[in-house]
Design a protein around this motif. Structure first.
Motif, PDB file in Angstrom:
ATOM      1  N   PRO A 179     -18.387  -5.072  24.269  1.00 25.97           N
ATOM      2  CA  PRO A 179     -19.337  -6.189  24.053  1.00 25.97           C
ATOM      3  C   PRO A 179     -19.218  -7.259  25.136  1.00 25.97           C
ATOM      4  CG  PRO A 179     -18.255  -5.608  22.006  1.00 25.97           C
ATOM      5  CD  PRO A 179     -17.569  -4.819  23.080  1.00 25.97           C
ATOM      6  N   THR A 180     -17.986  -7.575  25.555  1.00 31.57           N
ATOM      7  CA  THR A 180     -17.802  -8.577  26.600  1.00 31.57           C
ATOM      8  C   THR A 180     -18.418  -8.097  27.905  1.00 31.57           C
ATOM      9  OG1 THR A 180     -15.685  -8.997  25.547  1.00 31.57           O
ATOM     10  CG2 THR A 180     -16.097 -10.111  27.636  1.00 31.57           C
ATOM     11  N   ILE A 181     -18.187  -6.818  28.198  1.00 30.91           N
ATOM     12  CA  ILE A 181     -18.726  -6.251  29.440  1.00 30.91           C
ATOM     13  C   ILE A 181     -20.252  -6.345  29.446  1.00 30.91           C
ATOM     14  CG2 ILE A 181     -19.072  -4.060  30.661  1.00 30.91           C
ATOM     15  CD1 ILE A 181     -16.104  -3.438  29.880  1.00 30.91           C
ATOM     16  N   LEU A 192     -16.353  -2.770  35.666  1.00 27.79           N
ATOM     17  CA  LEU A 192     -15.462  -3.424  34.709  1.00 27.79           C
ATOM     18  C   LEU A 192     -14.807  -2.406  33.776  1.00 27.79           C
ATOM     19  CD1 LEU A 192     -17.512  -6.633  33.823  1.00 27.79           C
ATOM     20  CD2 LEU A 192     -15.351  -6.515  35.080  1.00 27.79           C
ATOM     21  N   ILE A 193     -15.521  -1.326  33.477  1.00 27.43           N
ATOM     22  CA  ILE A 193     -14.926  -0.292  32.622  1.00 27.43           C
ATOM     23  C   ILE A 193     -13.946   0.547  33.431  1.00 27.43           C
ATOM     24  CG2 ILE A 193     -15.404   1.822  31.343  1.00 27.43           C
ATOM     25  CD1 ILE A 193     -18.064   0.557  30.495  1.00 27.43           C
ATOM     26  N   ASN A 234     -11.663  -0.149  25.610  1.00 25.29           N
ATOM     27  CA  ASN A 234     -13.014  -0.329  26.139  1.00 25.29           C
ATOM     28  C   ASN A 234     -13.881   0.908  25.955  1.00 25.29           C
ATOM     29  OD1 ASN A 234     -11.841   1.296  27.989  1.00 25.29           O
ATOM     30  ND2 ASN A 234     -12.259   0.005  29.778  1.00 25.29           N
ATOM     31  N   THR A 235     -13.682   1.574  24.823  1.00 20.90           N
ATOM     32  CA  THR A 235     -14.528   2.737  24.556  1.00 20.90           C
ATOM     33  C   THR A 235     -15.820   2.298  23.881  1.00 20.90           C
ATOM     34  OG1 THR A 235     -13.373   2.988  22.486  1.00 20.90           O
ATOM     35  CG2 THR A 235     -12.648   4.393  24.303  1.00 20.90           C
ATOM     36  N   GLY A 236     -16.744   3.229  23.820  1.00 15.70           N
ATOM     37  CA  GLY A 236     -17.955   2.980  23.048  1.00 15.70           C
ATOM     38  C   GLY A 236     -19.146   2.547  23.882  1.00 15.70           C
ATOM     39  N   PHE A 237     -18.998   2.557  25.215  1.00 15.60           N
ATOM     40  CA  PHE A 237     -20.086   2.106  26.065  1.00 15.60           C
ATOM     41  C   PHE A 237     -21.301   3.024  25.980  1.00 15.60           C
ATOM     42  CE2 PHE A 237     -22.135   1.690  30.317  1.00 15.60           C
ATOM     43  CZ  PHE A 237     -22.497   0.367  30.190  1.00 15.60           C
ATOM     44  N   GLU A 238     -21.047   4.316  25.674  1.00 15.19           N
ATOM     45  CA  GLU A 238     -22.132   5.299  25.672  1.00 15.19           C
ATOM     46  C   GLU A 238     -23.114   5.101  24.507  1.00 15.19           C
ATOM     47  OE1 GLU A 238     -18.952   5.877  25.397  1.00 15.19           O
ATOM     48  OE2 GLU A 238     -18.583   6.889  23.506  1.00 15.19           O
ATOM     49  N   ILE A 239     -22.807   4.148  23.633  1.00 19.27           N
ATOM     50  CA  ILE A 239     -23.649   3.932  22.449  1.00 19.27           C
ATOM     51  C   ILE A 239     -25.111   3.675  22.788  1.00 19.27           C
ATOM     52  CG2 ILE A 239     -22.951   1.484  22.361  1.00 19.27           C
ATOM     53  CD1 ILE A 239     -23.834   3.528  19.292  1.00 19.27           C
ATOM     54  N   PHE A 240     -25.349   2.944  23.904  1.00 18.79           N
ATOM     55  CA  PHE A 240     -26.731   2.569  24.230  1.00 18.79           C
ATOM     56  C   PHE A 240     -27.580   3.765  24.648  1.00 18.79           C
ATOM     57  CE2 PHE A 240     -23.998  -1.078  25.257  1.00 18.79           C
ATOM     58  CZ  PHE A 240     -24.457  -1.938  24.267  1.00 18.79           C
ATOM     59  N   VAL A 278     -27.676  -1.868  31.829  1.00 14.28           N
ATOM     60  CA  VAL A 278     -26.634  -1.435  30.900  1.00 14.28           C
ATOM     61  C   VAL A 278     -27.059  -0.151  30.197  1.00 14.28           C
ATOM     62  CG1 VAL A 278     -25.486  -2.036  28.735  1.00 14.28           C
ATOM     63  CG2 VAL A 278     -25.715  -3.756  30.550  1.00 14.28           C
ATOM     64  N   ILE A 279     -28.315  -0.115  29.735  1.00 15.25           N
ATOM     65  CA  ILE A 279     -28.785   1.071  28.996  1.00 15.25           C
ATOM     66  C   ILE A 279     -28.795   2.302  29.902  1.00 15.25           C
ATOM     67  CG2 ILE A 279     -30.749   2.107  27.794  1.00 15.25           C
ATOM     68  CD1 ILE A 279     -31.514  -0.734  26.881  1.00 15.25           C
ATOM     69  N   ALA A 280     -29.337   2.120  31.120  1.00 16.22           N
ATOM     70  CA  ALA A 280     -29.430   3.264  32.040  1.00 16.22           C
ATOM     71  C   ALA A 280     -28.043   3.792  32.341  1.00 16.22           C
ATOM     72  CB  ALA A 280     -30.144   2.844  33.321  1.00 16.22           C
TER      73      ALA A 280
END
Lengths: 340, 511
Positions: free
Chosen positions: A100-102, A83-84, A163-169, A240-242
């Motif tokens: 967040p939606t993803i 999705l990203i 759609n940035t910011g996914f690496e936060i986890f 998601v975290i991995a």
């Protein structure tokens, strides 16, 4: 306090004792082990097994098993990655969702996977081992289909697509890994539900004596479905975290992790026979596995020896668990005789 | 051989568990070719002594002599080698295996190193015929009813070669009268062939019928022994309890015709899977505050009526009217919501969650009612209600967080009762509520039944013990082979009437 009571206290606290001994041991065996950097790395790995183990604990408490969680980790991760990376294409338009939606969609995929497990197990009376073995293959196959087996690299997203910011986890907040915070939050909620809500009470009863639970008015099938949905949801969160930790998603992520989840639960005192288990025990169990694995790596123990030692630790844990249960039964019998 | 040759002698046996003395200087004789009856309240020590004789437990002090020769049984293997077998109170069968596999478990016959199932079936058939129990040896034990399983357990022990002493710990607790008759015939055959039987039961009338010698235990001590022909029931009860005690009959006079009807069942019919009927047009009603007894032999359809009402038998037909309104039978949890509570027949299998503690077991059916707005259990309310209930039903326990299995059978049963009562039922269905518990606990269960009836709860009680049901029920419905064959009130409630009616259904079906 007699001898049995003392042994019992030691046995009950054994997971914490073992964890403490392991940390002390590796602190001496490997110089760099007892540094904040190493410990945070261990904690990041532990969070993955811990969250999976929490979901698994619920399933094991109902006397079930969920072999599909490792594959759901992969599937949820690939959903997020896809999705990203590619967005979602429908009628020729490609939509890029916000992070967040993803995450929500990925977790939903896991919950639906759990729902499918629960329905197969309750509606068609398929043994949990077989049902989840089947969905394990299906989920892994679907994970590979999303990319034809390839990896989605570089999931930082694009500012322009929002759609940035996914690496936060995968990051730290105030020096503390986000993954560990998520694990602790999930553990707290799961432990509260298990000990302090009617639902938790019901699933303990299902695992202890399913017939009696049913005849007491427990909605056994409904509760079991919820349990597998929870386990699937936990697996998706781990996916998601991995994915976030690697900033890339690979379809084989999570392969055989279901075994680590089971091991964490069992090390924490959860019974595969059902009816017995605690969430915090599982979290400690996950720490034990993480400390052994990473500690041995830092000591330079070969990967093959790591496997052997991990296997021995698990077997030993179950043997001690069995000993505790025998002792408990013996003490209950004594109490019964004294009551008369 | 003199009339009372002593086959086994236990000399000054002590059995000490930490904190308690289960057996205190007990000297006991097993008389050869006799039925040696042991009786005493739960925890009096009789089962412990039997476990020692069967090699399951070791005495703390004392000696065993077999025909005058000192012996030790470090395990059941040595006891078995000396021809000592024990039939346990709790069934120890394999529900997933067939009848013949159960009968020959661990004593298999082989031919060329392979299992000889033809021989197994032939021998199984033989022993079942001897028990007048024509069950197909290929039937899965899990498909049999509790009473039938008990007969398999008995058959298994009859197959032991070189059997010398057979210990039977409450073998009749789930058998019907006719099955008990058959069992007693077999026991007489065994004793005639020189086999000694040690028989434990709580059913006094049985002991008077089958026993040759009676030994009474109380608080780990042997308090009295006598030849059965020299004593009577009051003598036994007096020694057991240390004081005279009998089932109290509910005495008050109530004009039931003026009481409102809370439940009316019309033409309840349940087809049998292989053709025929488990229940055939059974109709009855239940008044407010009434104790209605269901009496009948095994397979008469008593349990099935409860299962229909509780929603476990969706194939049933017929009308059920509760408080003047037609009742929709839903799932079991819905039926609990509609004011029904059910105590299943098999306490261990269906009534208790063994891994949970006393409090959790009692609250299990009602725990949803303590849910707060946040979804958490209101611990204070739950705690208070469970404690009140423990007081109300008089469960003897120091701490309600102890494991459920730390309680005696009678107290466990009170917990199951408490679990049902906690949901505030208007109708309670009790299936063999006094099964396998001692007289003292039985009386307490009966008092509970009266107590709840007086509060206005209506109770249906199933029992296969005549004296019991006669004592507790205001009215008795007799079932036989799925038919309602009689209904008795007042002075018509007596043993003769009940027994006669319990066979009527079988004659009917043969006509």
């Amino acid at each position: 306090m007699n001898k049995n009571d003392l042994i019992m206290t030691l046995l009950k606290g054994r997971t914490l004792i073992v964890l403490a001994l392991l940390v002390i041991f590796f602190s001496f065996a490997a110089d760099q082990f007892f540094t904040s950097q190493s410990l945070l790395l261990v904690a990041k790995h532990v969070a993955l097994y811990g969250i999976l183990g929490i979901g698994m604990t619920y399933v094991l408490v109902t006397a079930g098993i969920d072999l599909s969680v490792g594959a759901i980790v992969g599937l949820a991760g690939m959903c997020a990655g896809s999705l990203i990376y590619n967005g979602f294409t429908i009628f020729g338009y490609t939509i890029y969702f916000s992070v967040p939606t993803i995450v929500l969609i990925a977790v939903l995929v896991g919950v639906i996977g759990g729902l499918v497990n629960g329905l197969i197990i309750t509606r068609f009376a398929v043994a949990p081992f077989i049902a989840t073995l089947g969905t394990m293959y299906i989920a892994r196959g679907m994970a590979n289909l999303t990319s034809a087996g390839a990896t989605f690299p570089n999931l930082n997203g694009k500012e322009a697509l929002g759609n940035t910011g996914f690496e936060i986890f995968g990051r730290d907040i105030l020096g503390f890994p986000v993954a560990v915070i998520i694990m602790l939050v999930i553990a707290f909620i799961a432990a509260t539900i298990l000990r302090k809500t009617p639902f938790g009470w019901h699933i303990l009863a299902i695992g202890g004596n399913e017939r009696a639970a049913k005849l007491s008015g427990v909605r056994v099938d409904f509760d079991k479905i919820l349990v597998y949905m929870f386990s699937g949801g936990c697996a998706a969160i781990v996916g998601v975290i991995a994915t976030s930790q690697l900033v890339a998603s690979h379809p084989m992520t999570g392969n055989t992790w279901e075994m680590n989840a089971i091991a964490a639960a069992v090390l924490g005192g959860t019974s595969l026979m059902g009816g017995i288990g605690t969430i915090w025990g599982t979290v400690i169990g996950a720490f034990i596995i993480g400390v052994i694995t990473d500690g041995m790596v830092m000591c330079g123990v070969s990967e093959f020896w790591q496997m052997i030692i991990k296997g021995l630790v698990i077997i030993l844990a179950v043997i001690i668990d069995q000993y505790q249960r025998d002792l408990q039964a013996k003490m209950a019998l004594q109490a019964r005789n004294e009551n008369k | 051989m003199s009339d009372t040759e002593i086959y086994l002698h236990a000399e000054k046996i002590d059995k000490i568990y930490p904190g308690t003395k289960a057996l205190d200087q007990v000297s006991f004789d097993v008389k050869r070719g006799k039925v040696n009856v042991l009786i005493g309240e739960n925890g009096a020590g009789k089962s412990t002594l039997m476990r020692i004789i069967a090699g399951i437990e070791q005495p703390s002090a004392g000696k065993l002599y077999l025909q005058g020769r000192e012996v030790t049984f470090p395990s059941t293997v040595e006891a078995r080698a000396n021809g000592i077998a024990i039939i346990h109170q709790e069934l120890s069968l394999f529900p997933n295996l067939t009848v013949f596999q159960n009968l020959f478990m661990a004593s298999e016959h082989t031919k060329n190193g392979l299992l000889d199932d033809a021989e197994h079936r032939r021998l199984a058939k033989g022993v079942l015929e001897r028990l007048k129990y024509p069950i197909d040896p290929n039937t899965k034990v899990g498909d049999l009813r509790v009473g039938q399983q008990q007969m398999i357990e008995i058959a298994r022990n009859l197959l032991i070669p070189n059997l010398k002493i057979l210990i039977m710990d409450e073998p009749t607790s789930s058998l019907s009268e006719s099955e008990v008759d058959t069992l007693f015939t077999i026991m007489r055959e065994l004793t005639a062939s020189g086999i000694s039987i040690i028989y434990i039961s709580h059913r006094l009338e049985e002991l008077m019928r089958i026993g040759d010698f009676v030994t009474i235990f109380r608080d780990g001590k042997l308090v009295a022994e006598a030849a059965v022909k020299d004593v009577d029931v009051p003598w036994i009860v007096r020694h057991m309890l240390g004081k005279g005690k009998n089932y109290p009959k509910r005495s008050e006079q109530i004009d039931w015709s003026k009481r409102e009807t809370v439940l009316e069942v019309k033409d309840l019919t349940l087809p049998k899977s292989g053709g025929g009927f488990l229940l055939n047009k059974v109709s009855f009603n239940l008044k407010k505050g009434e104790v209605l007894g269901f009496y009948g032999l095994l397979g008469a359809g008593r349990t099935e009526i409860f299962e229909c009402i509780m929603g476990l038998r969706p194939l049933h037909s017929g009308t059920i009217i509760k408080d003047g309104q037609q009742l929709e039978i839903g799932t079991l949890s819905e039926m609990i919501g509609k004011g029904f509570a059910w105590l299943p027949e098999d306490r261990q299998r269906d009534g208790l969650v063994q891994t949970m503690n006393i409090e959790q077991n009692i609250a299990l059916s009602n725990v949803g009612a303590y849910s707060t707005a946040a979804g958490l259990i209101d611990q204070a309310a739950e705690d208070r209600d469970v404690s009140d209930m423990i007081t109300d039903v008089k469960i003897k326990v120091a701490d309600k967080r102890l494991p459920i299995l730390s309680l005696s059978g009678g107290n466990q049963q009170k917990c199951v009762f408490a679990k049902g009562a906690l949901t505030h039922p208007t109708i309670m269905l009790l299936d063999e509520p006094s099964r396998g518990i001692d007289i003292g606990a039985k009386t307490e269960i009966f008092n509970l039944i009266y107590q709840y009836a007086e509060k206005g709860v209506s109770l249906i009680v199933v029992s296969s013990e005549l004296e019991e049901i006669i004592a507790i029920a205001d009215r008795i419905v007799v079932l036989s082979n799925g038919l309602k064959t009689a209904e008795f009130t007042g002075d018509d409630i007596n043993q003769d009437n009940l027994v006669k009616a319990s066979y009527l259904g079988h004659q009917h079906s043969k006509d």
